[in-house]
Design an enzyme around this catalytic site. Structure first.
Site, PDB file in Angstrom:
ATOM      1  N   SER A  17      -6.487  39.145  50.439  1.00  0.00           N
ATOM      2  CA  SER A  17      -6.090  38.299  48.916  1.00  0.00           C
ATOM      3  C   SER A  17      -7.721  37.575  49.095  1.00  0.00           C
ATOM      4  O   SER A  17      -8.831  38.499  49.203  1.00  0.00           O
ATOM      5  CB  SER A  17      -5.267  36.830  50.098  1.00  0.00           C
ATOM      6  N   ASN A  18      -7.551  36.419  48.382  1.00  0.00           N
ATOM      7  CA  ASN A  18      -8.622  35.507  48.117  1.00  0.00           C
ATOM      8  C   ASN A  18      -8.829  34.035  47.840  1.00  0.00           C
ATOM      9  O   ASN A  18      -7.734  33.957  48.044  1.00  0.00           O
ATOM     10  CB  ASN A  18      -9.203  36.265  46.424  1.00  0.00           C
TER      11      ASN A  18
END
Ligand code: CTP
Length: 237
Positions: A17-18
């Site tokens: 993810s981020n």
């Protein structure tokens, strides 16, 4: 409106993810609601409460956001694509947690001194690019760009490649801007090449400035601005 990150699972315990918190997207949704818009918010996983009155659709992966966005887009006048979509997902998603020992044995089987664990990734669909391909006449498409390099060149490339009407470009990796910050700073460029430098401000204030730039692009946009100011709607007597 899309907001937040997407998550691409490796197994039930891990994902790619981020650091997107969704705050810029949620602020835009709240501001659009305050201006009288009907807002559907496609949200990746965040800890934020949805603004009251929003039609919330929760998604986790880029593929889910792609399907939800394609489903909603034909019925909307404006798309604001603030989500930080993962560009790649693991090729396989294990149903059960991948055990450390299994990975260690796999690495040991490889010849030579390289004991790295290899992860195979597949690209996710570019949602905004697809929405740009399917854009209806009169529909306004606003994209975002998160950059560490040349802000203007990269933003212009995305504006053209994705058939956008406006792009909001942020620098990431600096304090007070982009991911995880309470404030933001942006370069906004429209399809005619007009630029606006938005100085550092809260994400809520920035949502207002972005919508001020978007409204003139919308058919009837000035009417909405007047409605917000408390003046009668166009045609009202
Ligand atoms: N975007 C999207 N689908 C993707 C990737 C990005 O819809 N799979 C959208 C984002 O929501 C954003 C815009 O495209 O509005 C730009 O995203 P960004 O991450 O800055 O750029 P990318 O197109 O992914 O390109 P790069 O990673 O090379 O900067």
């Amino acid at each position: 409106m899309t907001a937040g990150p997407t998550r691409e699972a490796l197994d039930p315990a891990r994902f790619l993810s981020n650091p997107s918190t969704g705050r810029m997207g949620y602020a835009l949704a709240a501001e659009a609601l305050a201006r009288g818009a009907e807002v559907t918010l496609l949200s990746g996983p965040t800890h934020l409460s949805p603004p009251p009155g929003v039609n919330l659709v929760r998604v986790t992966t880029a593929d889910e956001m792609f399907r939800a966005a394609l489903n909603q887009a034909p019925g909307v006048d404006l798309v604001l694509k603030a989500a930080a979509v993962a560009d790649y997902r693991p090729e396989e998603r294990a149903r059960r947690k991948i055990k450390k020992e299994t990975l260690r044995r796999a690495a040991l089987k490889r010849r030579g001194p390289d004991r790295a664990i290899l992860l195979r990734l597949q690209p996710t669909p570019d949602i905004l690019e697809e929405l740009g391909r399917r854009k209806k006449p009169g529909q306004v498409l606003v994209g975002f760009a998160a950059e560490t390099g040349d802000l203007e060149t990269n933003a212009l490339g995305k504006l053209r490649r994705k058939n956008l009407d406006l792009i909001v470009a942020n620098r990431i990796g600096r304090e007070g801007e982009g991911f995880e910050a309470d404030t933001n700073r942006a370069l906004v460029i429209d399809r005619d090449g007009r630029r606006s430098d938005l100085p550092i401000m809260t994400k809520e204030a920035m949502a207002g400035r972005i919508l001020d730039l978007v409204e003139p692009l919308l058919a009837g946009g000035t009417g909405r601005a007047r409605r917000r100011a408390g003046a009668p709607e166009e045609g009202a007597s």
